[in-house]
Motif scaffolding. Structure first.
Motif, PDB file in Angstrom:
ATOM      1  N   ALA A  10     -54.878 -21.325  -1.836  1.00 45.66           N
ATOM      2  CA  ALA A  10     -55.941 -22.576  -3.232  1.00 45.66           C
ATOM      3  C   ALA A  10     -54.567 -22.616  -4.138  1.00 45.66           C
ATOM      4  CB  ALA A  10     -56.438 -21.548  -4.378  1.00 45.66           C
ATOM      5  N   GLY A  23     -56.911 -16.406 -10.148  1.00 51.16           N
ATOM      6  CA  GLY A  23     -55.893 -16.315 -11.391  1.00 51.16           C
ATOM      7  C   GLY A  23     -57.053 -16.366 -13.130  1.00 51.16           C
ATOM      8  N   TYR A  53     -71.101 -22.988  -2.987  1.00 49.05           N
ATOM      9  CA  TYR A  53     -70.295 -23.992  -2.057  1.00 49.05           C
ATOM     10  C   TYR A  53     -70.963 -25.198  -2.198  1.00 49.05           C
ATOM     11  CZ  TYR A  53     -68.209 -19.692  -0.199  1.00 49.05           C
ATOM     12  OH  TYR A  53     -67.469 -18.950   0.494  1.00 49.05           O
ATOM     13  N   HIS A 111     -59.814 -20.702   7.383  1.00 54.25           N
ATOM     14  CA  HIS A 111     -61.191 -20.128   6.593  1.00 54.25           C
ATOM     15  C   HIS A 111     -62.167 -20.865   6.880  1.00 54.25           C
ATOM     16  CE1 HIS A 111     -58.762 -16.736   4.325  1.00 54.25           C
ATOM     17  NE2 HIS A 111     -59.027 -16.303   6.018  1.00 54.25           N
ATOM     18  N   MET A 156     -64.327 -12.992  11.868  1.00 53.14           N
ATOM     19  CA  MET A 156     -62.439 -13.083  12.579  1.00 53.14           C
ATOM     20  C   MET A 156     -62.297 -15.173  11.918  1.00 53.14           C
ATOM     21  SD  MET A 156     -59.875 -12.965  14.342  1.00 53.14           S
ATOM     22  CE  MET A 156     -60.455 -11.637  15.513  1.00 53.14           C
ATOM     23  N   TYR A 183     -55.642 -10.880   4.443  1.00 55.02           N
ATOM     24  CA  TYR A 183     -55.372 -10.749   5.411  1.00 55.02           C
ATOM     25  C   TYR A 183     -56.228 -11.228   7.272  1.00 55.02           C
ATOM     26  CZ  TYR A 183     -51.398  -7.329   4.020  1.00 55.02           C
ATOM     27  OH  TYR A 183     -50.374  -7.190   3.644  1.00 55.02           O
TER      28      TYR A 183
HETATM   29  C1  BV8 Z   1     -60.729 -10.632   9.359  1.00 51.82           C
HETATM   30  C2  BV8 Z   1     -63.279 -17.684   2.663  1.00 51.82           C
HETATM   31  C3  BV8 Z   1     -61.589  -8.557  11.218  1.00 51.82           C
HETATM   32  C4  BV8 Z   1     -63.903 -19.472   2.036  1.00 51.82           C
HETATM   33  C5  BV8 Z   1     -62.439 -16.898   2.262  1.00 51.82           C
HETATM   34  C6  BV8 Z   1     -55.785  -6.091   7.543  1.00 51.82           C
HETATM   35  C7  BV8 Z   1     -55.649  -7.312   8.570  1.00 51.82           C
HETATM   36  C8  BV8 Z   1     -57.098  -7.481   8.575  1.00 51.82           C
HETATM   37  C9  BV8 Z   1     -57.815  -7.819   7.716  1.00 51.82           C
HETATM   38  C10 BV8 Z   1     -58.204  -6.778   6.676  1.00 51.82           C
HETATM   39  C11 BV8 Z   1     -56.733  -6.086   6.629  1.00 51.82           C
HETATM   40  N1  BV8 Z   1     -56.920  -5.422   5.441  1.00 51.82           N
HETATM   41  C12 BV8 Z   1     -58.220  -5.489   4.941  1.00 51.82           C
HETATM   42  C13 BV8 Z   1     -58.550  -7.252   5.509  1.00 51.82           C
HETATM   43  C14 BV8 Z   1     -59.987  -7.223   5.514  1.00 51.82           C
HETATM   44  C15 BV8 Z   1     -60.235  -8.371   5.049  1.00 51.82           C
HETATM   45  C16 BV8 Z   1     -59.326  -8.745   3.800  1.00 51.82           C
HETATM   46  O1  BV8 Z   1     -57.541  -9.244   4.197  1.00 51.82           O
HETATM   47  N2  BV8 Z   1     -59.373  -8.323   2.540  1.00 51.82           N
HETATM   48  C17 BV8 Z   1     -58.527  -8.151   1.471  1.00 51.82           C
HETATM   49  C18 BV8 Z   1     -59.046  -8.406  -0.144  1.00 51.82           C
HETATM   50  C19 BV8 Z   1     -57.547  -7.093   1.147  1.00 51.82           C
HETATM   51  N3  BV8 Z   1     -59.540  -9.818   5.530  1.00 51.82           N
HETATM   52  C20 BV8 Z   1     -60.753  -9.722   6.278  1.00 51.82           C
HETATM   53  O2  BV8 Z   1     -62.026  -9.590   5.896  1.00 51.82           O
HETATM   54  C21 BV8 Z   1     -60.221 -11.410   7.218  1.00 51.82           C
HETATM   55  N4  BV8 Z   1     -61.339 -11.017   8.209  1.00 51.82           N
HETATM   56  O3  BV8 Z   1     -60.081  -9.522   8.581  1.00 51.82           O
HETATM   57  O4  BV8 Z   1     -60.952  -9.618  10.482  1.00 51.82           O
HETATM   58  C22 BV8 Z   1     -62.020  -8.978  12.789  1.00 51.82           C
HETATM   59  C23 BV8 Z   1     -61.596  -8.298  13.293  1.00 51.82           C
HETATM   60  C24 BV8 Z   1     -62.286  -8.433  14.409  1.00 51.82           C
HETATM   61  C25 BV8 Z   1     -63.468  -8.840  14.895  1.00 51.82           C
HETATM   62  C26 BV8 Z   1     -64.214  -9.556  12.828  1.00 51.82           C
HETATM   63  C27 BV8 Z   1     -63.143  -9.496  11.557  1.00 51.82           C
HETATM   64  C28 BV8 Z   1     -61.413 -13.023   6.467  1.00 51.82           C
HETATM   65  C29 BV8 Z   1     -61.255 -13.248   5.645  1.00 51.82           C
HETATM   66  C30 BV8 Z   1     -61.251 -14.710   4.938  1.00 51.82           C
HETATM   67  C31 BV8 Z   1     -62.273 -14.606   4.158  1.00 51.82           C
HETATM   68  N5  BV8 Z   1     -62.536 -15.657   3.617  1.00 51.82           N
HETATM   69  N6  BV8 Z   1     -62.528 -17.215   1.906  1.00 51.82           N
HETATM   70  C32 BV8 Z   1     -63.497 -19.600  -0.079  1.00 51.82           C
HETATM   71  O5  BV8 Z   1     -65.010 -18.733  -0.064  1.00 51.82           O
HETATM   72  O6  BV8 Z   1     -63.018 -20.233  -0.280  1.00 51.82           O
HETATM   73  S1  BV8 Z   1     -60.715 -15.273   1.660  1.00 51.82           S
HETATM   74  C33 BV8 Z   1     -60.534 -16.250   0.202  1.00 51.82           C
HETATM   75  O7  BV8 Z   1     -59.001 -16.006  -0.119  1.00 51.82           O
HETATM   76  C34 BV8 Z   1     -59.730 -17.617   0.117  1.00 51.82           C
HETATM   77  O8  BV8 Z   1     -59.978 -18.051   2.000  1.00 51.82           O
HETATM   78  C35 BV8 Z   1     -58.091 -18.073   0.006  1.00 51.82           C
HETATM   79  O9  BV8 Z   1     -57.637 -18.887   0.181  1.00 51.82           O
HETATM   80  C36 BV8 Z   1     -58.230 -16.902   0.556  1.00 51.82           C
HETATM   81  C37 BV8 Z   1     -56.619 -16.044  -0.381  1.00 51.82           C
HETATM   82  O10 BV8 Z   1     -56.555 -16.246  -1.616  1.00 51.82           O
HETATM   83  P1  BV8 Z   1     -55.053 -17.485  -2.084  1.00 51.82           P
HETATM   84  O11 BV8 Z   1     -54.936 -18.297  -1.500  1.00 51.82           O
HETATM   85  O12 BV8 Z   1     -53.703 -16.743  -2.291  1.00 51.82           O
HETATM   86  O13 BV8 Z   1     -55.866 -17.748  -3.829  1.00 51.82           O
HETATM   87  P2  BV8 Z   1     -55.755 -16.484  -4.779  1.00 51.82           P
HETATM   88  O14 BV8 Z   1     -56.129 -17.212  -6.360  1.00 51.82           O
HETATM   89  O15 BV8 Z   1     -55.963 -15.397  -3.930  1.00 51.82           O
HETATM   90  O16 BV8 Z   1     -53.559 -17.241  -5.332  1.00 51.82           O
HETATM   91  C38 BV8 Z   1     -53.381 -18.761  -5.481  1.00 51.82           C
HETATM   92  C39 BV8 Z   1     -52.076 -18.183  -5.571  1.00 51.82           C
HETATM   93  O17 BV8 Z   1     -51.462 -19.939  -6.123  1.00 51.82           O
HETATM   94  C40 BV8 Z   1     -51.329 -17.103  -6.566  1.00 51.82           C
HETATM   95  O18 BV8 Z   1     -50.342 -16.692  -6.680  1.00 51.82           O
HETATM   96  C41 BV8 Z   1     -50.835 -18.374  -7.482  1.00 51.82           C
HETATM   97  O19 BV8 Z   1     -49.718 -17.947  -8.642  1.00 51.82           O
HETATM   98  C42 BV8 Z   1     -50.652 -19.149  -6.999  1.00 51.82           C
HETATM   99  N7  BV8 Z   1     -50.564 -20.572  -7.695  1.00 51.82           N
HETATM  100  C43 BV8 Z   1     -51.270 -21.192  -8.512  1.00 51.82           C
HETATM  101  N8  BV8 Z   1     -51.318 -22.005  -9.168  1.00 51.82           N
HETATM  102  C44 BV8 Z   1     -50.759 -22.850  -8.055  1.00 51.82           C
HETATM  103  C45 BV8 Z   1     -49.963 -21.704  -7.378  1.00 51.82           C
HETATM  104  N9  BV8 Z   1     -48.615 -21.704  -6.544  1.00 51.82           N
HETATM  105  C46 BV8 Z   1     -47.992 -23.082  -7.275  1.00 51.82           C
HETATM  106  N10 BV8 Z   1     -48.304 -23.794  -7.650  1.00 51.82           N
HETATM  107  C47 BV8 Z   1     -49.149 -23.861  -8.470  1.00 51.82           C
HETATM  108  N11 BV8 Z   1     -49.669 -25.259  -9.637  1.00 51.82           N
END
Ligand code: BV8
Length: 229
Positions: A10, A23, A53, A111, A156, A183
């Motif tokens: 993002a 953020g 959405y 995603h 997934m 992840y």
């Molecule tokens: C799954 C939908 C398995 C779209 C999103 C270990 C392994 C596997 C899975 C897991 C695991 N542990 C936990 C899990 C489960 C879970 C997970 O990860 N949970 C987390 C909270 C711990 N994962 C899942 O459920 C995933 N699926 O693993 O399936 C499976 C296996 C078999 C069968 C079935 C299933 C699915 C994950 C997807 C979820 N969907 N969003 C939407 O609504 O937008 S997630 C959401 O977070 C968005 O997609 C987003 O993109 C994503 C990550 O966030 P970021 O993009 O990093 O955004 P964020 O705001 O966090 O950070 C922004 C960064 O930018 C900051 O660091 C900031 O400093 C920086 N920034 C800001 N401005 C700037 C900048 N940098 C530079 N310049 C700037 N100007």
């Protein structure tokens, strides 16, 4: 032949005016992930999820790709024109269309995409349009089974086989604007450290910075054009 894989989050779209998730004014500060970004949340209240959405969709016409999106698109174009021997693949966690509007073609939306819907009956992914509601019939099978074509938590991510192939083949892995919390995207860097150089461009040091050899802090619209120059 250099093969660059870029993972964007993002943060790359933040300077275009789209909110990040975690953020200061992050999307998840205003909504519970469980209510919006899970299949259970959609089952409980599809209209509320559609409204969330649709709010993001309504922002897209008013925002433009920024210098970071354009820098990546120029890198791909230079490779296509043979100006450097290599290829660049963007794996994006983002659901906006800013990479494509900047001119990038090699984009993998792991995603899903804001401007598509998914029919849970026939799995078609028709384009979204303004008068789509939870009971709108699917244009392919006619069933009222449309949902956002977004990968929610517990689902997934898309194109994981293709992503695995690109990660195995890359010699440079670059992450841009992602907190490294979600992840499997957050685990990609560990999967390439034995065969690729790794760089992170972000505003702040993420939770698990150790896997990246280089961390370049700063706004993506400054750091990415500098890097690709
Ligand atoms: C799954 C939908 C398995 C779209 C999103 C270990 C392994 C596997 C899975 C897991 C695991 N542990 C936990 C899990 C489960 C879970 C997970 O990860 N949970 C987390 C909270 C711990 N994962 C899942 O459920 C995933 N699926 O693993 O399936 C499976 C296996 C078999 C069968 C079935 C299933 C699915 C994950 C997807 C979820 N969907 N969003 C939407 O609504 O937008 S997630 C959401 O977070 C968005 O997609 C987003 O993109 C994503 C990550 O966030 P970021 O993009 O990093 O955004 P964020 O705001 O966090 O950070 C922004 C960064 O930018 C900051 O660091 C900031 O400093 C920086 N920034 C800001 N401005 C700037 C900048 N940098 C530079 N310049 C700037 N100007």
């Amino acid at each position: 032949m250099q093969h660059i894989v870029v993972l964007t989050g993002a943060g790359i779209s933040q300077e275009s005016g789209l909110q990040t998730f975690r953020g200061a004014d992050g999307l998840w500060n205003h909504e519970r992930i469980e209510d919006i970004c899970t299949p259970e949340g959609f089952r409980r209240d599809p209209l509320r999820v559609d409204c969330f959405y649709n709010g993001l969709r309504a922002q897209l016409p008013g925002v433009q790709p920024n210098a970071a999106h354009h820098a990546l698109a120029r890198l791909e174009q230079a490779a296509r024109q043979g100006q450097w021997l290599g290829e660049i693949t963007i794996i994006t966690q983002n659901i906006d269309d800013l990479h494509e509007r900047a001119g990038s073609h090699n984009v993998i939306h792991m995603h899903g995409e804001l401007l598509r819907l998914l029919c849970t009956h026939c799995r078609a992914t028709p384009h979204w349009h303004t008068d789509c509601y939870p009971d709108t019939p699917c244009p392919h099978c006619g069933q009222p089974a449309l949902r956002p074509d977004i990968v929610w938590f517990g689902e997934m991510p898309y194109h994981m086989d293709t992503i695995a192939r690109h990660l195995a083949a890359c010699d440079l892995f670059v992450a841009i604007g992602t907190s490294g919390i979600v992840y499997p995207a957050a685990g990609f860097v560990e999967s390439v450290t034995d065969h690729a150089d790794t760089m992170l461009f972000n505003l702040e040091v993420p939770q698990e910075p150790s896997a990246f050899e280089q961390i370049i802090l700063g706004p993506a619209t400054r750091t990415i054009p500098n890097w690709t120059r």
